[in-house]
Design a protein around this motif. Structure first.
Motif, PDB file in Angstrom:
ATOM      1  N   TYR A 367      29.174  46.398  48.386  1.00 31.14           N
ATOM      2  CA  TYR A 367      29.463  45.230  47.541  1.00 31.14           C
ATOM      3  C   TYR A 367      30.957  45.040  47.356  1.00 31.14           C
ATOM      4  CZ  TYR A 367      30.937  47.831  43.392  1.00 31.14           C
ATOM      5  OH  TYR A 367      31.638  48.625  42.520  1.00 31.14           O
ATOM      6  N   LYS A 368      31.692  46.174  47.202  1.00 27.35           N
ATOM      7  CA  LYS A 368      33.125  46.062  46.979  1.00 27.35           C
ATOM      8  C   LYS A 368      33.846  45.650  48.252  1.00 27.35           C
ATOM      9  CE  LYS A 368      35.335  48.587  43.972  1.00 27.35           C
ATOM     10  NZ  LYS A 368      36.048  49.653  43.239  1.00 27.35           N
ATOM     11  N   GLN A 369      33.409  46.171  49.394  1.00 29.83           N
ATOM     12  CA  GLN A 369      34.020  45.770  50.660  1.00 29.83           C
ATOM     13  C   GLN A 369      33.812  44.282  50.906  1.00 29.83           C
ATOM     14  OE1 GLN A 369      35.911  47.950  52.783  1.00 29.83           O
ATOM     15  NE2 GLN A 369      36.508  45.885  53.379  1.00 29.83           N
ATOM     16  N   GLU A 370      32.651  43.803  50.531  1.00 34.08           N
ATOM     17  CA  GLU A 370      32.359  42.371  50.659  1.00 34.08           C
ATOM     18  C   GLU A 370      33.310  41.550  49.793  1.00 34.08           C
ATOM     19  OE1 GLU A 370      28.648  40.274  48.931  1.00 34.08           O
ATOM     20  OE2 GLU A 370      28.088  40.823  50.982  1.00 34.08           O
ATOM     21  N   ILE A 371      33.559  42.016  48.586  1.00 34.36           N
ATOM     22  CA  ILE A 371      34.487  41.328  47.689  1.00 34.36           C
ATOM     23  C   ILE A 371      35.905  41.368  48.249  1.00 34.36           C
ATOM     24  CG2 ILE A 371      35.588  41.466  45.421  1.00 34.36           C
ATOM     25  CD1 ILE A 371      32.850  42.350  44.315  1.00 34.36           C
ATOM     26  N   VAL A 372      36.293  42.521  48.789  1.00 32.93           N
ATOM     27  CA  VAL A 372      37.625  42.638  49.391  1.00 32.93           C
ATOM     28  C   VAL A 372      37.778  41.652  50.544  1.00 32.93           C
ATOM     29  CG1 VAL A 372      39.137  44.144  50.742  1.00 32.93           C
ATOM     30  CG2 VAL A 372      37.995  45.031  48.701  1.00 32.93           C
ATOM     31  N   ASP A 373      36.765  41.610  51.412  1.00 36.31           N
ATOM     32  CA  ASP A 373      36.839  40.752  52.601  1.00 36.31           C
ATOM     33  C   ASP A 373      36.786  39.266  52.254  1.00 36.31           C
ATOM     34  OD1 ASP A 373      36.927  43.044  54.131  1.00 36.31           O
ATOM     35  OD2 ASP A 373      34.790  43.024  54.631  1.00 36.31           O
ATOM     36  N   GLN A 374      35.965  38.914  51.274  1.00 34.33           N
ATOM     37  CA  GLN A 374      35.744  37.502  50.974  1.00 34.33           C
ATOM     38  C   GLN A 374      36.722  36.924  49.958  1.00 34.33           C
ATOM     39  OE1 GLN A 374      31.656  36.778  49.887  1.00 34.33           O
ATOM     40  NE2 GLN A 374      30.838  37.622  51.781  1.00 34.33           N
ATOM     41  N   TYR A 375      37.245  37.786  49.065  1.00 34.60           N
ATOM     42  CA  TYR A 375      38.045  37.237  47.971  1.00 34.60           C
ATOM     43  C   TYR A 375      39.421  37.874  47.799  1.00 34.60           C
ATOM     44  CZ  TYR A 375      33.442  35.394  46.845  1.00 34.60           C
ATOM     45  OH  TYR A 375      32.223  34.768  46.916  1.00 34.60           O
ATOM     46  N   ILE A 376      39.520  39.206  47.927  1.00 29.55           N
ATOM     47  CA  ILE A 376      40.810  39.858  47.680  1.00 29.55           C
ATOM     48  C   ILE A 376      41.762  39.646  48.847  1.00 29.55           C
ATOM     49  CG2 ILE A 376      41.982  42.044  47.285  1.00 29.55           C
ATOM     50  CD1 ILE A 376      39.588  42.982  45.693  1.00 29.55           C
ATOM     51  N   THR A 377      41.320  40.000  50.066  1.00 25.21           N
ATOM     52  CA  THR A 377      42.203  39.870  51.235  1.00 25.21           C
ATOM     53  C   THR A 377      42.647  38.433  51.475  1.00 25.21           C
ATOM     54  OG1 THR A 377      41.242  41.835  52.274  1.00 25.21           O
ATOM     55  CG2 THR A 377      42.422  40.294  53.707  1.00 25.21           C
TER      56      THR A 377
END
Length: 421
Positions: A367-377
Protein backbone atom coordinates in the motif's frame (compact mmCIF):
# COMPACT_ATOMS: atom_id res chain seq x y z
CA UNK A 1 15.43 -4.52 24.21
CA UNK A 2 17.61 -7.06 22.40
CA UNK A 3 16.48 -5.71 19.05
CA UNK A 4 17.35 -2.18 20.09
CA UNK A 5 20.75 -3.34 21.28
CA UNK A 6 21.38 -4.88 17.87
CA UNK A 7 20.02 -2.01 15.82
CA UNK A 8 23.04 0.23 16.15
CA UNK A 9 25.68 -2.25 17.26
CA UNK A 10 27.43 -2.23 13.91
CA UNK A 11 27.87 1.51 14.23
CA UNK A 12 30.63 0.77 16.71
CA UNK A 13 32.72 -0.16 13.68
CA UNK A 14 32.42 3.18 11.98
CA UNK A 15 35.73 4.96 12.57
CA UNK A 16 35.24 7.01 9.43
CA UNK A 17 32.09 8.45 10.89
CA UNK A 18 33.84 9.31 14.12
CA UNK A 19 36.57 11.11 12.19
CA UNK A 20 34.00 13.02 10.20
CA UNK A 21 32.17 14.08 13.33
CA UNK A 22 35.39 15.14 14.98
CA UNK A 23 36.19 17.22 11.93
CA UNK A 24 32.78 18.86 12.14
CA UNK A 25 33.33 19.60 15.79
CA UNK A 26 36.67 21.28 15.13
CA UNK A 27 34.83 24.00 13.23
CA UNK A 28 33.25 25.36 16.41
CA UNK A 29 34.84 26.86 19.47
CA UNK A 30 32.60 25.07 21.94
CA UNK A 31 33.06 21.69 20.28
CA UNK A 32 36.77 22.27 20.02
CA UNK A 33 37.01 23.03 23.70
CA UNK A 34 35.14 19.92 24.76
CA UNK A 35 37.25 17.80 22.42
CA UNK A 36 40.64 19.18 23.44
CA UNK A 37 39.92 19.49 27.14
CA UNK A 38 38.21 16.15 27.41
CA UNK A 39 35.28 17.75 29.19
CA UNK A 40 31.93 16.24 28.35
CA UNK A 41 29.27 18.57 26.96
CA UNK A 42 25.60 17.82 27.62
CA UNK A 43 22.98 19.05 25.20
CA UNK A 44 19.26 19.13 25.96
CA UNK A 45 16.73 17.63 23.53
CA UNK A 46 13.11 18.50 24.34
CA UNK A 47 10.41 16.09 23.27
CA UNK A 48 6.80 15.42 24.11
CA UNK A 49 6.36 12.63 26.62
CA UNK A 50 4.21 10.95 23.98
CA UNK A 51 7.28 10.93 21.70
CA UNK A 52 9.53 9.07 24.10
CA UNK A 53 10.04 6.25 21.59
CA UNK A 54 11.00 8.57 18.75
CA UNK A 55 13.61 7.10 16.41
CA UNK A 56 15.96 9.96 17.28
CA UNK A 57 16.10 9.25 21.00
CA UNK A 58 16.90 5.54 20.87
CA UNK A 59 19.16 4.78 23.85
CA UNK A 60 21.75 2.87 21.83
CA UNK A 61 21.91 5.59 19.22
CA UNK A 62 22.49 8.28 21.85
CA UNK A 63 25.12 6.13 23.52
CA UNK A 64 26.96 5.72 20.23
CA UNK A 65 26.89 9.47 19.60
CA UNK A 66 28.28 10.14 23.06
CA UNK A 67 31.11 7.62 22.64
CA UNK A 68 32.15 9.17 19.34
CA UNK A 69 31.89 12.84 20.27
CA UNK A 70 31.96 13.10 24.08
CA UNK A 71 28.62 14.91 23.79
CA UNK A 72 25.81 13.58 25.94
CA UNK A 73 22.20 14.08 24.87
CA UNK A 74 19.84 14.60 27.78
CA UNK A 75 16.17 14.07 27.00
CA UNK A 76 13.67 16.57 28.41
CA UNK A 77 10.24 14.93 28.38
CA UNK A 78 7.56 17.60 28.38
CA UNK A 79 3.90 16.90 29.26
CA UNK A 80 2.17 16.13 25.97
CA UNK A 81 -0.80 18.38 26.62
CA UNK A 82 1.45 21.31 27.65
CA UNK A 83 4.23 21.03 25.07
CA UNK A 84 3.37 24.16 23.13
CA UNK A 85 2.86 26.32 26.22
CA UNK A 86 6.07 25.11 27.87
CA UNK A 87 8.16 25.74 24.77
CA UNK A 88 6.61 29.15 24.18
CA UNK A 89 7.59 30.08 27.73
CA UNK A 90 11.13 28.73 27.36
CA UNK A 91 11.63 30.64 24.11
CA UNK A 92 10.25 33.84 25.64
CA UNK A 93 12.59 33.79 28.66
CA UNK A 94 15.65 32.47 26.82
CA UNK A 95 15.82 29.14 28.65
CA UNK A 96 15.71 27.03 25.52
CA UNK A 97 16.83 23.43 25.03
CA UNK A 98 19.52 22.84 22.41
CA UNK A 99 17.23 20.79 20.17
CA UNK A 100 13.45 20.64 19.96
CA UNK A 101 11.40 17.88 18.34
CA UNK A 102 8.25 19.42 16.91
CA UNK A 103 6.20 19.77 13.74
CA UNK A 104 7.19 22.23 11.02
CA UNK A 105 3.81 23.78 10.21
CA UNK A 106 2.90 24.00 13.88
CA UNK A 107 6.29 25.48 14.77
CA UNK A 108 5.70 28.23 12.24
CA UNK A 109 2.43 29.23 13.87
CA UNK A 110 2.99 28.21 17.50
CA UNK A 111 6.66 28.97 18.12
CA UNK A 112 7.48 31.79 15.68
CA UNK A 113 9.80 29.59 13.65
CA UNK A 114 11.63 32.30 11.74
CA UNK A 115 12.38 34.38 14.81
CA UNK A 116 13.35 31.59 17.18
CA UNK A 117 15.10 28.84 15.20
CA UNK A 118 18.31 28.40 13.24
CA UNK A 119 18.30 28.28 9.44
CA UNK A 120 20.07 25.06 8.43
CA UNK A 121 20.55 25.76 4.71
CA UNK A 122 24.33 25.45 4.87
CA UNK A 123 24.60 22.17 6.78
CA UNK A 124 26.40 19.51 4.71
CA UNK A 125 23.53 17.01 4.87
CA UNK A 126 21.20 19.47 3.11
CA UNK A 127 22.92 18.87 -0.24
CA UNK A 128 21.93 15.19 -0.01
CA UNK A 129 18.23 15.84 0.52
CA UNK A 130 15.88 14.59 -2.16
CA UNK A 131 12.94 16.66 -0.95
CA UNK A 132 13.80 19.88 0.86
CA UNK A 133 10.20 21.05 0.93
CA UNK A 134 9.17 18.79 3.81
CA UNK A 135 11.86 20.42 5.97
CA UNK A 136 11.54 23.99 4.72
CA UNK A 137 9.57 27.11 5.48
CA UNK A 138 9.55 30.21 3.26
CA UNK A 139 12.45 28.88 1.22
CA UNK A 140 14.77 27.91 4.09
CA UNK A 141 15.53 24.59 5.75
CA UNK A 142 14.69 24.90 9.43
CA UNK A 143 14.28 21.27 10.45
CA UNK A 144 15.83 17.83 10.21
CA UNK A 145 14.44 14.40 9.45
CA UNK A 146 15.70 11.35 7.56
CA UNK A 147 12.29 10.67 5.98
CA UNK A 148 10.22 12.45 3.34
CA UNK A 149 7.12 10.37 4.05
CA UNK A 150 4.66 12.91 5.41
CA UNK A 151 1.66 10.66 5.86
CA UNK A 152 -0.99 10.87 3.18
CA UNK A 153 -4.63 11.76 3.84
CA UNK A 154 -7.56 10.77 1.68
CA UNK A 155 -10.13 8.00 1.45
CA UNK A 156 -8.95 4.66 2.79
CA UNK A 157 -10.91 1.97 0.94
CA UNK A 158 -11.28 -1.80 0.78
CA UNK A 159 -10.03 -2.91 -2.63
CA UNK A 160 -11.79 -6.27 -2.46
CA UNK A 161 -15.18 -4.65 -1.89
CA UNK A 162 -14.61 -2.30 -4.80
CA UNK A 163 -13.60 -5.17 -7.08
CA UNK A 164 -16.52 -7.36 -6.00
CA UNK A 165 -18.96 -4.56 -6.80
CA UNK A 166 -17.24 -3.54 -10.02
CA UNK A 167 -16.33 -0.10 -8.69
CA UNK A 168 -13.42 2.05 -9.78
CA UNK A 169 -11.79 4.85 -7.81
CA UNK A 170 -14.11 7.88 -8.08
CA UNK A 171 -12.70 11.05 -9.59
CA UNK A 172 -15.46 13.50 -8.58
CA UNK A 173 -17.95 14.07 -5.80
CA UNK A 174 -20.79 12.76 -7.97
CA UNK A 175 -18.89 9.55 -8.76
CA UNK A 176 -18.06 9.13 -5.08
CA UNK A 177 -21.71 9.40 -4.03
CA UNK A 178 -22.72 6.93 -6.72
CA UNK A 179 -20.11 4.42 -5.53
CA UNK A 180 -21.20 4.84 -1.92
CA UNK A 181 -24.84 4.21 -2.84
CA UNK A 182 -23.90 1.00 -4.63
CA UNK A 183 -21.96 -0.16 -1.58
CA UNK A 184 -24.92 0.61 0.66
CA UNK A 185 -27.19 -1.41 -1.63
CA UNK A 186 -24.86 -4.38 -1.07
CA UNK A 187 -25.50 -4.22 2.68
CA UNK A 188 -22.17 -2.63 3.66
CA UNK A 189 -21.75 0.72 5.41
CA UNK A 190 -20.11 2.88 2.71
CA UNK A 191 -18.30 5.38 4.94
CA UNK A 192 -17.19 5.10 8.56
CA UNK A 193 -17.14 8.43 10.40
CA UNK A 194 -15.76 8.12 13.97
CA UNK A 195 -16.69 11.64 14.98
CA UNK A 196 -16.63 11.02 18.69
CA UNK A 197 -12.97 11.90 18.08
CA UNK A 198 -13.29 15.47 16.85
CA UNK A 199 -9.97 15.47 15.04
CA UNK A 200 -11.22 12.90 12.53
CA UNK A 201 -13.80 15.35 11.21
CA UNK A 202 -10.96 17.43 9.75
CA UNK A 203 -9.54 14.82 7.37
CA UNK A 204 -12.06 15.63 4.62
CA UNK A 205 -11.73 19.38 5.06
CA UNK A 206 -7.95 19.58 5.51
CA UNK A 207 -7.12 17.38 2.51
CA UNK A 208 -9.75 18.98 0.27
CA UNK A 209 -8.77 22.48 1.28
CA UNK A 210 -5.07 21.77 0.70
CA UNK A 211 -5.95 20.78 -2.87
CA UNK A 212 -8.19 23.82 -3.34
CA UNK A 213 -5.52 26.22 -2.08
CA UNK A 214 -2.74 24.67 -4.16
CA UNK A 215 -4.76 24.98 -7.35
CA UNK A 216 -6.74 28.16 -6.82
CA UNK A 217 -5.25 30.39 -4.13
CA UNK A 218 -1.56 29.65 -3.46
CA UNK A 219 -1.33 32.48 -0.90
CA UNK A 220 -4.48 31.45 0.92
CA UNK A 221 -2.85 30.29 4.16
CA UNK A 222 -0.76 33.44 4.33
CA UNK A 223 -3.80 35.61 3.65
CA UNK A 224 -5.81 33.87 6.36
CA UNK A 225 -3.04 34.04 8.93
CA UNK A 226 -2.43 37.74 8.21
CA UNK A 227 -6.17 38.52 8.33
CA UNK A 228 -6.24 39.66 4.72
CA UNK A 229 -9.03 37.13 4.26
CA UNK A 230 -11.62 35.52 6.47
CA UNK A 231 -13.03 32.03 6.13
CA UNK A 232 -16.33 33.62 5.14
CA UNK A 233 -14.57 35.14 2.11
CA UNK A 234 -14.02 31.66 0.66
CA UNK A 235 -17.21 30.05 -0.72
CA UNK A 236 -15.36 26.80 -1.40
CA UNK A 237 -14.88 26.29 2.32
CA UNK A 238 -18.63 26.15 2.94
CA UNK A 239 -19.08 23.83 -0.04
CA UNK A 240 -16.45 21.39 1.21
CA UNK A 241 -17.98 21.24 4.69
CA UNK A 242 -21.49 20.84 3.27
CA UNK A 243 -20.36 17.93 1.07
CA UNK A 244 -19.24 15.90 4.06
CA UNK A 245 -22.46 16.65 5.94
CA UNK A 246 -24.53 15.66 2.90
CA UNK A 247 -22.97 12.17 2.95
CA UNK A 248 -24.43 11.70 6.41
CA UNK A 249 -27.77 13.16 5.36
CA UNK A 250 -27.94 10.70 2.46
CA UNK A 251 -27.52 7.77 4.88
CA UNK A 252 -24.12 6.79 3.50
CA UNK A 253 -22.33 6.70 6.87
CA UNK A 254 -22.56 4.88 10.18
CA UNK A 255 -25.67 5.96 12.06
CA UNK A 256 -23.88 6.54 15.39
CA UNK A 257 -21.12 8.74 14.05
CA UNK A 258 -21.06 11.00 17.13
CA UNK A 259 -20.55 8.06 19.50
CA UNK A 260 -18.29 5.89 17.28
CA UNK A 261 -14.55 6.40 17.80
CA UNK A 262 -11.36 5.90 15.82
CA UNK A 263 -10.33 2.87 17.86
CA UNK A 264 -13.29 1.01 16.32
CA UNK A 265 -12.02 1.54 12.77
CA UNK A 266 -9.58 -1.37 12.55
CA UNK A 267 -12.23 -3.89 13.59
CA UNK A 268 -14.75 -2.40 11.16
CA UNK A 269 -12.34 -2.88 8.25
CA UNK A 270 -11.22 -6.33 9.38
CA UNK A 271 -14.83 -7.50 9.45
CA UNK A 272 -15.69 -5.81 6.13
CA UNK A 273 -18.43 -3.89 7.89
CA UNK A 274 -17.32 -0.67 6.20
CA UNK A 275 -15.84 0.09 2.81
CA UNK A 276 -14.31 3.54 3.19
CA UNK A 277 -13.11 6.09 5.71
CA UNK A 278 -11.64 9.60 5.46
CA UNK A 279 -8.29 9.01 7.09
CA UNK A 280 -4.53 8.85 6.65
CA UNK A 281 -2.48 5.93 5.43
CA UNK A 282 -1.56 5.10 9.03
CA UNK A 283 -4.95 3.39 9.30
CA UNK A 284 -3.95 0.98 6.54
CA UNK A 285 -0.88 -0.03 8.51
CA UNK A 286 -2.97 -0.52 11.64
CA UNK A 287 -5.33 -2.87 9.81
CA UNK A 288 -2.55 -4.82 8.09
CA UNK A 289 -0.71 -5.27 11.36
CA UNK A 290 -3.76 -7.29 12.42
CA UNK A 291 -4.33 -9.04 9.10
CA UNK A 292 -1.85 -8.55 6.21
CA UNK A 293 -4.36 -10.12 3.82
CA UNK A 294 -6.79 -7.21 4.04
CA UNK A 295 -6.26 -5.19 0.86
CA UNK A 296 -6.68 -1.49 1.49
CA UNK A 297 -5.71 1.50 -0.60
CA UNK A 298 -5.94 5.28 -0.57
CA UNK A 299 -7.34 7.80 -3.04
CA UNK A 300 -7.77 11.60 -2.88
CA UNK A 301 -10.72 13.23 -1.13
CA UNK A 302 -13.12 13.52 -4.11
CA UNK A 303 -14.58 16.93 -3.33
CA UNK A 304 -13.69 17.89 -6.92
CA UNK A 305 -12.26 16.26 -10.04
CA UNK A 306 -8.57 15.32 -10.15
CA UNK A 307 -7.92 16.22 -6.52
CA UNK A 308 -4.50 15.80 -4.96
CA UNK A 309 -3.94 13.49 -2.02
CA UNK A 310 -3.57 15.46 1.20
CA UNK A 311 -0.18 15.44 2.86
CA UNK A 312 -0.15 16.00 6.59
CA UNK A 313 2.82 18.06 7.75
CA UNK A 314 5.79 15.81 8.43
CA UNK A 315 6.09 15.51 12.19
CA UNK A 316 8.85 14.77 14.60
CA UNK A 317 11.43 17.04 12.96
CA UNK A 318 14.35 18.38 14.95
CA UNK A 319 14.92 22.13 15.34
CA UNK A 320 17.76 24.14 16.87
CA UNK A 321 16.72 27.28 18.79
CA UNK A 322 18.76 30.42 18.13
CA UNK A 323 19.20 30.88 21.89
CA UNK A 324 20.53 27.34 22.44
CA UNK A 325 23.65 27.18 24.60
CA UNK A 326 25.30 24.50 22.48
CA UNK A 327 24.37 25.23 18.88
CA UNK A 328 27.45 23.63 17.33
CA UNK A 329 27.10 20.46 19.40
CA UNK A 330 23.44 20.29 18.40
CA UNK A 331 24.49 20.53 14.77
CA UNK A 332 26.96 17.71 15.36
CA UNK A 333 24.07 15.57 16.53
CA UNK A 334 22.20 16.28 13.30
CA UNK A 335 25.36 15.44 11.34
CA UNK A 336 25.52 12.13 13.17
CA UNK A 337 21.88 11.28 12.42
CA UNK A 338 22.35 12.33 8.79
CA UNK A 339 25.43 10.18 8.24
CA UNK A 340 24.80 7.53 5.63
CA UNK A 341 25.26 4.63 8.04
CA UNK A 342 23.06 5.94 10.87
CA UNK A 343 20.36 7.29 8.56
CA UNK A 344 20.20 3.93 6.80
CA UNK A 345 19.71 2.15 10.13
CA UNK A 346 16.88 4.48 11.10
CA UNK A 347 15.21 4.28 7.70
CA UNK A 348 15.39 0.48 7.69
CA UNK A 349 14.02 0.11 11.19
CA UNK A 350 11.18 2.60 10.79
CA UNK A 351 10.36 1.70 7.16
CA UNK A 352 10.73 5.33 6.15
CA UNK A 353 10.82 6.74 2.63
CA UNK A 354 14.40 7.99 2.66
CA UNK A 355 15.05 11.68 2.09
CA UNK A 356 18.76 11.23 1.42
CA UNK A 357 20.12 10.46 -2.04
CA UNK A 358 22.66 7.97 -0.67
CA UNK A 359 20.29 6.20 1.75
CA UNK A 360 18.12 3.47 0.29
CA UNK A 361 14.43 3.22 1.04
CA UNK A 362 13.73 -0.34 2.26
CA UNK A 363 11.15 -2.59 0.68
CA UNK A 364 7.84 -1.02 1.58
CA UNK A 365 4.45 -2.58 2.19
CA UNK A 366 2.39 -2.77 -1.00
CA UNK A 367 0.00 0.00 0.00
CA UNK A 368 2.83 2.39 0.84
CA UNK A 369 4.75 1.64 -2.34
CA UNK A 370 1.58 2.35 -4.27
CA UNK A 371 1.25 5.70 -2.52
CA UNK A 372 4.90 6.50 -3.23
CA UNK A 373 4.52 5.64 -6.92
CA UNK A 374 1.18 7.35 -7.45
CA UNK A 375 1.42 10.41 -5.23
CA UNK A 376 4.79 11.05 -3.54
CA UNK A 377 7.20 10.54 -6.46
CA UNK A 378 5.09 12.46 -9.02
CA UNK A 379 4.35 15.04 -6.27
CA UNK A 380 0.60 14.69 -6.65
CA UNK A 381 -0.12 15.81 -3.13
CA UNK A 382 -1.22 19.03 -1.51
CA UNK A 383 0.29 20.09 1.79
CA UNK A 384 -1.72 21.44 4.66
CA UNK A 385 0.29 24.52 5.63
CA UNK A 386 -1.01 24.52 9.15
CA UNK A 387 -4.32 26.37 8.98
CA UNK A 388 -6.25 23.13 9.42
CA UNK A 389 -4.66 20.69 11.82
CA UNK A 390 -5.32 17.03 12.41
CA UNK A 391 -4.76 15.39 15.79
CA UNK A 392 -4.44 11.64 15.64
CA UNK A 393 -4.36 9.29 18.63
CA UNK A 394 -0.96 8.15 19.86
CA UNK A 395 -0.61 4.44 20.32
CA UNK A 396 1.90 1.61 20.38
CA UNK A 397 1.85 -0.38 17.18
CA UNK A 398 2.84 -4.04 17.04
CA UNK A 399 5.08 -4.44 14.03
CA UNK A 400 5.76 -7.68 12.13
CA UNK A 401 8.46 -10.03 13.40
CA UNK A 402 7.81 -8.99 16.95
CA UNK A 403 9.12 -5.46 16.64
CA UNK A 404 7.26 -2.75 18.47
CA UNK A 405 7.30 0.81 17.20
CA UNK A 406 5.47 3.77 18.61
CA UNK A 407 3.72 5.59 15.85
CA UNK A 408 3.28 9.23 16.83
CA UNK A 409 0.12 9.75 14.94
CA UNK A 410 0.32 13.28 13.80
CA UNK A 411 0.07 14.91 17.20
CA UNK A 412 2.58 17.45 16.02
CA UNK A 413 0.13 18.41 13.32
CA UNK A 414 -1.98 19.93 16.06
CA UNK A 415 0.82 21.57 17.97
CA UNK A 416 2.54 18.68 19.75
CA UNK A 417 5.82 17.18 18.73
CA UNK A 418 5.22 13.55 17.92
CA UNK A 419 4.26 12.63 14.38
CA UNK A 420 6.61 9.70 13.92
CA UNK A 421 5.11 8.56 10.64
Amino acid sequence: MDNKMKRFSKLLLLPALAVALAACGSNSASSGESSSSGEKVTIELAISKASQDSAFVDAELLKQFEEQTNIKVNIQQLPSEQVTTVLQTKLAVGETPDIVQYNLASAASDLNLERNFEILDNEHWVSRLQNKDVLSWNGHVYSFHVSQDTGMQGVVYNKDIFEELGLSVPNSYEEFVAAAEKIKAAGITPIFMPFKDNWSINIWTSAAFADYAAKNEPTLWEDLNSNKKKWTDIPAFETIIQQQYDLYEKGLTNADLLSDSYDMAVGKFLNKEVAMMFMGDWLIQDVQNKDPNVRLGLFPIPYASDALVGASPLGGQLFIPKQAKHIEEAKQFLDFLASKEVAQEIVNEQEYVSNFSDVTTPELPEYKQEIVDQYITPQKNGHDDGSLHVRRPERVVQKPAGRIRRQQDGQGCAGNMGCEV
